[in-house]
Design a protein around this motif. Sequence first.
Motif, PDB file in Angstrom:
ATOM      1  N   ALA A  97      95.053  57.760  36.909  1.00  0.00           N
ATOM      2  CA  ALA A  97      94.965  58.028  35.476  1.00  0.00           C
ATOM      3  C   ALA A  97      93.658  57.481  34.907  1.00  0.00           C
ATOM      4  O   ALA A  97      93.024  58.113  34.061  1.00  0.00           O
ATOM      5  CB  ALA A  97      96.158  57.402  34.753  1.00  0.00           C
TER       6      ALA A  97
ATOM      7  N   ARG B  41     108.867  48.254  44.882  1.00  0.00           N
ATOM      8  CA  ARG B  41     107.876  47.345  44.310  1.00  0.00           C
ATOM      9  C   ARG B  41     107.033  46.746  45.423  1.00  0.00           C
ATOM     10  O   ARG B  41     107.555  46.414  46.494  1.00  0.00           O
ATOM     11  CB  ARG B  41     108.566  46.209  43.565  1.00  0.00           C
TER      12      ARG B  41
ATOM     13  N   GLY C  63      94.085  42.579  44.826  1.00  0.00           N
ATOM     14  CA  GLY C  63      95.446  42.348  44.353  1.00  0.00           C
ATOM     15  C   GLY C  63      96.081  43.616  43.813  1.00  0.00           C
ATOM     16  O   GLY C  63      95.432  44.425  43.163  1.00  0.00           O
ATOM     17  N   LEU C  64      97.382  43.766  44.104  1.00  0.00           N
ATOM     18  CA  LEU C  64      98.140  44.889  43.557  1.00  0.00           C
ATOM     19  C   LEU C  64      98.960  44.364  42.391  1.00  0.00           C
ATOM     20  O   LEU C  64      99.080  43.163  42.180  1.00  0.00           O
ATOM     21  CB  LEU C  64      99.084  45.456  44.612  1.00  0.00           C
ATOM     22  N   TYR C  65      99.548  45.271  41.633  1.00  0.00           N
ATOM     23  CA  TYR C  65     100.515  44.871  40.619  1.00  0.00           C
ATOM     24  C   TYR C  65     101.866  44.804  41.306  1.00  0.00           C
ATOM     25  O   TYR C  65     102.454  45.819  41.654  1.00  0.00           O
ATOM     26  CB  TYR C  65     100.508  45.859  39.455  1.00  0.00           C
TER      27      TYR C  65
ATOM     28  N   GLU D  35     103.292  53.742  41.626  1.00  0.00           N
ATOM     29  CA  GLU D  35     102.781  53.432  40.284  1.00  0.00           C
ATOM     30  C   GLU D  35     101.404  52.780  40.347  1.00  0.00           C
ATOM     31  O   GLU D  35     100.543  53.044  39.500  1.00  0.00           O
ATOM     32  CB  GLU D  35     103.762  52.524  39.546  1.00  0.00           C
TER      33      GLU D  35
ATOM     34  N   TYR E 140      98.278  54.663  38.560  1.00  0.00           N
ATOM     35  CA  TYR E 140      97.530  53.990  37.494  1.00  0.00           C
ATOM     36  C   TYR E 140      96.029  54.222  37.667  1.00  0.00           C
ATOM     37  O   TYR E 140      95.330  54.610  36.734  1.00  0.00           O
ATOM     38  CB  TYR E 140      97.865  52.509  37.519  1.00  0.00           C
ATOM     39  N   TYR E 141      95.561  54.021  38.892  1.00  0.00           N
ATOM     40  CA  TYR E 141      94.126  54.204  39.120  1.00  0.00           C
ATOM     41  C   TYR E 141      93.731  55.667  38.996  1.00  0.00           C
ATOM     42  O   TYR E 141      92.649  55.983  38.522  1.00  0.00           O
ATOM     43  CB  TYR E 141      93.728  53.610  40.477  1.00  0.00           C
TER      44      TYR E 141
ATOM     45  N   ALA F  72      88.559  41.087  46.516  1.00  0.00           N
ATOM     46  CA  ALA F  72      89.800  40.865  45.771  1.00  0.00           C
ATOM     47  C   ALA F  72      90.524  42.198  45.735  1.00  0.00           C
ATOM     48  O   ALA F  72      89.983  43.183  45.265  1.00  0.00           O
ATOM     49  CB  ALA F  72      89.479  40.400  44.356  1.00  0.00           C
TER      50      ALA F  72
ATOM     51  N   ARG G 176      94.760  53.450  46.538  1.00  0.00           N
ATOM     52  CA  ARG G 176      94.279  53.255  45.175  1.00  0.00           C
ATOM     53  C   ARG G 176      92.769  53.526  45.092  1.00  0.00           C
ATOM     54  O   ARG G 176      92.285  54.115  44.138  1.00  0.00           O
ATOM     55  CB  ARG G 176      94.602  51.810  44.780  1.00  0.00           C
TER      56      ARG G 176
ATOM     57  N   ARG H  33     104.844  44.012  40.410  1.00  0.00           N
ATOM     58  CA  ARG H  33     106.065  44.496  39.768  1.00  0.00           C
ATOM     59  C   ARG H  33     106.091  46.013  39.682  1.00  0.00           C
ATOM     60  O   ARG H  33     107.093  46.591  39.275  1.00  0.00           O
ATOM     61  CB  ARG H  33     106.201  43.879  38.374  1.00  0.00           C
ATOM     62  N   LEU H  34     104.975  46.637  40.051  1.00  0.00           N
ATOM     63  CA  LEU H  34     104.950  48.098  40.069  1.00  0.00           C
ATOM     64  C   LEU H  34     105.180  48.572  41.500  1.00  0.00           C
ATOM     65  O   LEU H  34     104.912  47.855  42.463  1.00  0.00           O
ATOM     66  CB  LEU H  34     103.610  48.617  39.563  1.00  0.00           C
TER      67      LEU H  34
END
Lengths: 247, 404
Positions: free
Chosen positions: A103, A132, A87-89, A96, A100-101, A85, A148, A91-92
């Motif tokens: 951080a 996006r 999946g990305l975000y 970003e 995120y990862y 799996a 990521r 809407r980011l």
Amino acid sequence: MIDVAGLTKSFGKRGEVHAVADVTFAAPSGAITGLLGPNGAGKTTLLRMLATLVVPDAGRAAVGGLDIVRDRYAVRERIGVLSDARGLYQRLTARENVRYYGALHGLTGRALEARVDRLLDALGLAAIADRRTQGFSQGEKMKVAIARALVHDPDSILLDEPTNGLDIMSVRALREQLRALRGEGKCLLFSSHVMQEVAALCDRIVILARGRVVAAGTADELVTQAGTRTLEDAFVALIGSGEGLAA
Amino acid sequence: MTAAVQPTRPPQASPVSRVLAIARKELTDMFRDRRTAMVTLVSAIAAGPIFLILIFNLIANQADRARDLRLPVVGREHAPALAAFLERQQVTLTDAPADYEAQIRRGDLDVVLVVDPTFARDAASGKPATVRLVFDRSRDRARPLIDQATQLLRGYNRLWGQQRLVLRGVAGSVASPLIVEDVDLATPQQSGALVLFLVAYYGLFASVMGGMAVSLDTTAGERERQSLEPLLMTPARPGEIVAGKWLAASTFNALVVALTLTGFYITLSFAPLPAVGVPFLFGAREFGRFVIVLLPMIALLPAVLLYVGSRARAYREAQANVSVLLFVVSLLPVVQLFLQRKEPDWIALVPVSGQYSLLNVALRGEALPWAQLLLSYVTPLVLAAVFLAAVARLISRESILAGK
């Protein structure tokens, strides 16, 4: 360095589905180890155990000397995983998503930005870094997922069928990146059900079938072991079927 | 040990910094979903004004109807004195249509006065004369008119009786040994119970709905989009992931509640609403009291919704499950409204009901009872903790990965 000894996992109400049974192998640093096996051979379960998401019923495994059960959170800091799996975000933006990862792995401030920049650059994502990910192609999404997984500069990298759904150009680019990581001394574990993929990239091959290791070694060793002329014939002979030959 | 092996490794993130990183990302994600965010936020701020203007106009219309009473009459010619009396009382008399009963049943007419053909004969011979008021009491709208017509006829009855007594040399008061005076203890704010109910209800509803879309998106949506598994492979512990998501959803929920209350506040303070005699207060003080009362709800609902969302494999599945929850939550205040009894003190312990009861106190312009307020925090906060712990357990289960 990944060390796997007697790893076993069963599913189902009474544990009647033996997804992984007594698997033992080693994946050295500075090398790409291929996990080759038809669909349902237990590759994803095995990788999930190494990624500390699934607890084995028996056996043990260590990543960089850390036990995958006892030191699970320390292991997570040192592995980069491209899971089944991925999946990305949507809407980011690509940046970003990667940030995120970073951080979550404890990177902050300028160190984080510099690391994200370098990765996006290296993967050829710089031009679309601030778009996006919604409209990204499969190949672009895959690259973001890889960035990521690598943002915290992990020692060991687990990739579950990374070439699924990619076009030939993306596959070639991916191979280049994985070779570069091998050059940096990383330990790479690469699963695939496509023999040609594994043959093109991996230094060592572990063949899985029905949850068990049926053979392991370099491509030459496997050919010798099976007493066949080509790796393809060796693969068929070892797993007992022609599954996974369709490239 | 990690640092010794790998000096270049980044410093370990603290749990708090990871929770904040998750909350920040979730909030960004929520606001990026422009359509959902706009619909939620705009409807929050617009709901109050639209709602109140509709309700106030409805009440104003009813008041107007009651003030200039139009009364269709059958057989007006049998009681000219009564007709004159009613007209002196500002009642407009009209001739009733022949099918007035059917019209009342359909709701086209509210009330009709029927004068018995024997009215004049009975009155002349000193027998009670008969008039009939025809109406349908099941129509709320007709009630003020019915009451007004009844009152006018009683007044005529009293006047006529007194005149007869005076003619016979008896003081009028002899026939009225009892005087009933109405002393209504409701302060001006306490009238308009319906408006009170609706404002409290809608404030509560905002705290329930505000975090819904985002809570489900961040759980069921995350699973559906296949981004949960990679997240679980990071050093973020399940508890931290849940805390971050809850923090984001609660913040969003608080924003929705604040916007909803702002809508009420602006409308009630500045909008030229028709004067309908329900000048209940909703000023800055009531705004603050509402927020204090609703805080536990703002915290609880996202926790519950995160749980519901985590149990579902997809957003749609979660939505279906949430509708059951919404039904229960929206029913409780209605039950309270219809019970019409003084509520027991333990009601404060019941989420939703306790808050509704306190919101009504705030709207009546009274100070919040502190003991009851503290009590109303207990159950929601305990429940929120329980639900969040349950979500953390859910996402650490291996079976969460199976639901692809």
